[in-house]
Design a protein around this motif. Structure first.
Motif, PDB file in Angstrom:
ATOM      1  N   TYR A  56       0.845  -1.198   0.000  1.00  0.00           N
ATOM      2  CA  TYR A  56       0.000   0.000   0.000  1.00  0.00           C
ATOM      3  C   TYR A  56       0.877   1.243   0.000  1.00  0.00           C
ATOM      4  O   TYR A  56       1.798   1.356   0.817  1.00  0.00           O
ATOM      5  N   VAL A  57       0.557   2.168  -0.887  1.00  0.00           N
ATOM      6  CA  VAL A  57       1.294   3.439  -0.898  1.00  0.00           C
ATOM      7  C   VAL A  57       0.652   4.379   0.113  1.00  0.00           C
ATOM      8  O   VAL A  57      -0.559   4.626   0.065  1.00  0.00           O
ATOM      9  N   ALA A  58       1.445   4.851   1.051  1.00  0.00           N
ATOM     10  CA  ALA A  58       0.985   5.892   1.992  1.00  0.00           C
ATOM     11  C   ALA A  58       2.202   6.527   2.640  1.00  0.00           C
ATOM     12  O   ALA A  58       3.215   5.863   2.847  1.00  0.00           O
ATOM     13  N   ASP A  59       2.081   7.808   2.940  1.00  0.00           N
ATOM     14  CA  ASP A  59       3.128   8.536   3.654  1.00  0.00           C
ATOM     15  C   ASP A  59       2.674   8.623   5.112  1.00  0.00           C
ATOM     16  O   ASP A  59       1.626   9.213   5.408  1.00  0.00           O
ATOM     17  N   PHE A  60       3.442   8.039   6.021  1.00  0.00           N
ATOM     18  CA  PHE A  60       2.958   7.982   7.407  1.00  0.00           C
ATOM     19  C   PHE A  60       3.076   9.317   8.142  1.00  0.00           C
ATOM     20  O   PHE A  60       2.696   9.417   9.302  1.00  0.00           O
ATOM     21  N   THR A  61       3.596  10.335   7.469  1.00  0.00           N
ATOM     22  CA  THR A  61       3.581  11.666   8.079  1.00  0.00           C
ATOM     23  C   THR A  61       2.314  12.432   7.681  1.00  0.00           C
ATOM     24  O   THR A  61       2.130  13.571   8.087  1.00  0.00           O
ATOM     25  N   ASP A  62       1.451  11.785   6.905  1.00  0.00           N
ATOM     26  CA  ASP A  62       0.232  12.425   6.394  1.00  0.00           C
ATOM     27  C   ASP A  62      -0.982  11.755   7.050  1.00  0.00           C
ATOM     28  O   ASP A  62      -1.330  10.614   6.724  1.00  0.00           O
ATOM     29  N   ALA A  87      17.419  11.603   8.885  1.00  0.00           N
ATOM     30  CA  ALA A  87      18.120  11.474  10.157  1.00  0.00           C
ATOM     31  C   ALA A  87      18.900  12.752  10.453  1.00  0.00           C
ATOM     32  O   ALA A  87      19.519  13.325   9.555  1.00  0.00           O
ATOM     33  N   ALA A  88      18.856  13.190  11.710  1.00  0.00           N
ATOM     34  CA  ALA A  88      19.622  14.388  12.110  1.00  0.00           C
ATOM     35  C   ALA A  88      20.958  13.909  12.666  1.00  0.00           C
ATOM     36  O   ALA A  88      21.136  13.763  13.865  1.00  0.00           O
ATOM     37  N   TRP A  89      21.890  13.630  11.754  1.00  0.00           N
ATOM     38  CA  TRP A  89      23.152  12.980  12.101  1.00  0.00           C
ATOM     39  C   TRP A  89      24.288  13.995  11.973  1.00  0.00           C
ATOM     40  O   TRP A  89      24.434  14.631  10.930  1.00  0.00           O
ATOM     41  N   ALA A 103      13.618  15.654  11.192  1.00  0.00           N
ATOM     42  CA  ALA A 103      13.860  14.294  11.694  1.00  0.00           C
ATOM     43  C   ALA A 103      12.740  13.853  12.631  1.00  0.00           C
ATOM     44  O   ALA A 103      12.282  12.704  12.586  1.00  0.00           O
ATOM     45  N   LEU A 104      12.286  14.780  13.477  1.00  0.00           N
ATOM     46  CA  LEU A 104      11.183  14.444  14.398  1.00  0.00           C
ATOM     47  C   LEU A 104       9.903  14.158  13.615  1.00  0.00           C
ATOM     48  O   LEU A 104       9.185  13.196  13.901  1.00  0.00           O
ATOM     49  N   GLU A 105       9.640  15.001  12.603  1.00  0.00           N
ATOM     50  CA  GLU A 105       8.413  14.799  11.816  1.00  0.00           C
ATOM     51  C   GLU A 105       8.495  13.516  11.010  1.00  0.00           C
ATOM     52  O   GLU A 105       7.517  12.797  10.863  1.00  0.00           O
ATOM     53  N   GLY A 106       9.710  13.211  10.503  1.00  0.00           N
ATOM     54  CA  GLY A 106       9.872  12.029   9.657  1.00  0.00           C
ATOM     55  C   GLY A 106       9.914  10.722  10.429  1.00  0.00           C
ATOM     56  O   GLY A 106       9.901   9.653   9.821  1.00  0.00           O
ATOM     57  N   LYS A 107       9.984  10.769  11.764  1.00  0.00           N
ATOM     58  CA  LYS A 107       9.996   9.507  12.513  1.00  0.00           C
ATOM     59  C   LYS A 107       9.053   9.575  13.727  1.00  0.00           C
ATOM     60  O   LYS A 107       7.996   8.952  13.724  1.00  0.00           O
ATOM     61  N   LEU A 108       9.398  10.369  14.741  1.00  0.00           N
ATOM     62  CA  LEU A 108       8.589  10.375  15.972  1.00  0.00           C
ATOM     63  C   LEU A 108       7.120  10.724  15.700  1.00  0.00           C
ATOM     64  O   LEU A 108       6.213  10.009  16.115  1.00  0.00           O
ATOM     65  N   LEU A 109       6.883  11.828  14.990  1.00  0.00           N
ATOM     66  CA  LEU A 109       5.492  12.225  14.742  1.00  0.00           C
ATOM     67  C   LEU A 109       4.800  11.218  13.831  1.00  0.00           C
ATOM     68  O   LEU A 109       3.603  10.952  13.970  1.00  0.00           O
TER      69      LEU A 109
END
Ligand SMILES: NC(=O)c1ccc[n+]([C@@H]2O[C@H](COP(=O)([O-])OP(=O)(O)OC[C@H]3O[C@@H](n4cnc5c(N)ncnc54)[C@H](OP(=O)(O)O)[C@@H]3O)[C@@H](O)[C@H]2O)c1
Length: 240
Positions: A56-62, A87-89, A103-109
């Protein structure tokens, strides 16, 4: 607990560790549903999974895309959150607040809203496995950004293990693992980074996606484990 016939949704299941977990779970007769943003990656991933699998195509930040996804797929027994994009590396002074926010939006949120969207569809006594990262379990200079994101995931998961019980909520904390996440690095830089890490670890090697997938399978199947953080990092916690 057998995972045969269980419906398991893997967000970030089209590559790396999530895909390795999908392969192992399908081989155990589970039904796997994998999610990513790219149809092309999903198609390629599905062609390598033997067993019951769909993509399934979906963006989990949406949030809207997530709600549409769950309306489409319905009931699930387990949820695996294995995605991450930015990643904030790097050294603390080089990480700007906009890099950290991304990085927070792309993973934690993403994990946060994926679990919120999943809850009405998730078996009450099923389980959730989230992937964090070994940076948050060490105190390695240059990883404050990674630690901030992954440490928050670990703490959130432990609180949710009580708040959402009898749903089980667990975390796998991977060390350095060779996945397509490093494809953008120049080959020499990547080889040097992996060789250096392998030398510093008690096990003498870096990880594979299969190492992490085994840990995910264990946490999904073991009905007496919740609020756990499983370090699958070659001993990085002690060495770095
Ligand atoms: N590899 C390591 O050394 C390492 C170490 C510690 C922790 N981790 C963590 O372990 C997890 C898995 O890492 P990996 O190396 O296996 O990653 P990967 O190979 O880059 O795969 C990431 C997966 O997530 C999907 N994805 C990314 N952003 C997404 C979004 N916004 N919405 C939906 N799907 C999305 C990707 O597909 P699309 O691109 O098509 O969306 C892909 O399927 C991540 O959380 C990572 O932070 C990795």
């Amino acid at each position: 607990m057998s995972l045969a016939q269980q419906r398991i949704l893997i967000i970030g299941g089209s590559n790396g560790m999530g895909l390795a977990a999908a392969r192992q779970l399908a081989a155990m007769q589970a039904e796997v549903l994998i999610v990513g943003r790219s149809q092309e990656k999903l198609d390629k991933a599905l062609s390598g999974i033997e067993g019951r699998a769909s993509g399934y195509v979906a963006d989990f930040t949406d949030a809207e895309a997530l709600n549409a996804l769950f309306q489409r797929i319905g009931y699930i027994d387990h949820l695996v959150l294995a995605a991450s994009a930015n990643a904030a590396w790097g050294p603390f002074s080089s990480i700007t607040t906009s890099m950290l926010r991304s990085a927070l939006e792309g993973k934690l949120l993403g994990y946060w809203q994926a679990l919120q969207a999943a809850l009405p569809h998730l078996r009450r006594d099923g389980s959730v496995v989230m992937l964090s990262g070994a940076a948050s379990r060490t105190a390695m200079p240059g990883t404050a950004g990674l630690s901030a994101v992954n440490g928050a995931i670990t703490q959130m998961a432990q609180t949710l293990a009580r708040e959402l019980a009898p749903l089980r909520v667990n975390v796998v904390s991977p060390g350095l693992v060779d996945t397509p996440a490093y494809d953008a690095l120049p080959a020499d830089a990547k080889a040097g980074m992996f060789a250096g890490a392998a030398k510093s670890l008690p096990v003498g090697r870096t990880g594979t996606s299969e190492d992490i997938a085994q840990a995910i399978v264990y946490l999904l199947a073991n009905g007496f484990t919740t609020g756990a953080v499983l370090d699958v990092d070659g001993g990085a916690r002690m060495a770095l």
